[in-house]
Design an enzyme around this catalytic site. Sequence first.
Site, PDB file in Angstrom:
ATOM      1  N   TYR A 293      51.880 -25.671 -43.211  1.00 59.98           N
ATOM      2  CA  TYR A 293      53.142 -26.340 -42.914  1.00 59.98           C
ATOM      3  C   TYR A 293      53.559 -27.213 -44.085  1.00 59.98           C
ATOM      4  O   TYR A 293      52.843 -28.116 -44.501  1.00 59.98           O
ATOM      5  CB  TYR A 293      52.993 -27.189 -41.648  1.00 59.98           C
ATOM      6  CG  TYR A 293      54.311 -27.574 -41.015  1.00 59.98           C
ATOM      7  CD1 TYR A 293      54.901 -26.741 -40.072  1.00 59.98           C
ATOM      8  CD2 TYR A 293      54.961 -28.744 -41.358  1.00 59.98           C
ATOM      9  CE1 TYR A 293      56.118 -27.072 -39.483  1.00 59.98           C
ATOM     10  CE2 TYR A 293      56.169 -29.086 -40.781  1.00 59.98           C
ATOM     11  CZ  TYR A 293      56.742 -28.251 -39.842  1.00 59.98           C
ATOM     12  OH  TYR A 293      57.944 -28.580 -39.263  1.00 59.98           O
ATOM     13  N   TYR A 344      63.495 -23.315 -42.755  1.00 61.56           N
ATOM     14  CA  TYR A 344      62.908 -24.322 -41.878  1.00 61.56           C
ATOM     15  C   TYR A 344      63.189 -23.914 -40.436  1.00 61.56           C
ATOM     16  O   TYR A 344      64.302 -24.043 -39.943  1.00 61.56           O
ATOM     17  CB  TYR A 344      63.507 -25.696 -42.160  1.00 61.56           C
ATOM     18  CG  TYR A 344      62.951 -26.792 -41.272  1.00 61.56           C
ATOM     19  CD1 TYR A 344      61.694 -27.317 -41.509  1.00 61.56           C
ATOM     20  CD2 TYR A 344      63.699 -27.295 -40.203  1.00 61.56           C
ATOM     21  CE1 TYR A 344      61.180 -28.327 -40.705  1.00 61.56           C
ATOM     22  CE2 TYR A 344      63.185 -28.299 -39.399  1.00 61.56           C
ATOM     23  CZ  TYR A 344      61.926 -28.809 -39.652  1.00 61.56           C
ATOM     24  OH  TYR A 344      61.419 -29.798 -38.862  1.00 61.56           O
TER      25      TYR A 344
END
Length: 392
Positions: A293, A344
């Site tokens: 991440y 995203y």
Amino acid sequence: MTNRKHSACIVGIGQTPYKRWGAVTEESEFSLACKAIMAAAEDAGLPLSEIDGFSAHSDDRNDPARLEVTLGIKQLRLATMVWGGGGGGASASLSHAVAAVENGTANYVVVLRALCQGQQFRYGQFHEWSAHQKFASPYGLFSPPGQAALTFRRYMHRYGLTEEKLARVALACRANANRNPNAVMYEKPLDLETYLSGRMIADPYRVYDCCLETDGACALIVTTRERAADLRGKPAHILAVGQGGDGRWGTGNFGNYNMPEEIFSIGPQKRLADELFARAGIERSDVDVAQIYDAFSGGVITTLEAFGFCGLGEAGDFAADGNLDWPNGGLPINTAGGLLSEAYVHGLNLLVEGVRQIRGESTSQVEDTKICLVTAAAVTPTSATLLGKEPS
């Protein structure tokens, strides 16, 4: 112990085109969600009507009642959503789906995230409804970059991490995105000189250290190994998946400040990481590729250490030695471009790319991949999964 034939796997993946925030997105967020689900079902060779569960990231606006009717589902048996920050839930929504199919609550569960920041609110902005933001705003911390930068600046001070070593994260992600036609940063190269001349958003984070703001959706379909045998989709087996975090960390970008200096920058991931590897019965050295991440590039540095790929303060050298780079690095990362350069979508796109690596279908395929790690944001609760070509 789950019966092996009832162990869970991912049999379908789907995604829509990704667009930068501010671009005209003619379709609604709900329409994008449906298209991602339809693509995942087509990939799996599963009729839409057979889907009987949904597991979503926190605050997802695409509610199961509308999805059920729109997609023509015969019976809805599971409707669940992850608590906490969206970034921490990237694998938690998968965890819910795995539990459901392994215990018989549902047969085919969709894991979903859809975002239209161009139509809804931007995650990079101040939102007065957020308790975290209200706490921080008197100090001028109006958005996530400023909040995350404080913790990571402390890391750089303690361990002497240089900006050139930090740059290796963004450069690796961008190089991978340049090979991925669905990445927002496809064919938009980035070099060190350009990185270092990028405007400072919140020291030490430059613009290239901060994730994209995008519109788009992606989805996965989870079922048992037994049912997967009757489907077209090539399964990615879930060796271990988990959600949680070490105690006393609190939440958001403010949980760190009560913690001892030696773990201040790492986040609540270490125990979860240890549990996952023990449950999967593998070593760190068995991981071929990782999707980490990367809302901010520093999160990749600290996650490498929290998950035990290198010691505290060593991830900068690990990156500088080329370990994160495709194709020859020891642990290539974010092979579709990640949140920094693909899109995203609260990290669910990292799981989609993890499945592609296991299948051998990535645009930056790591040769002979057998195991892929996928992590979520280092907030409470966090989550992570280990995917494998063969079942555990």
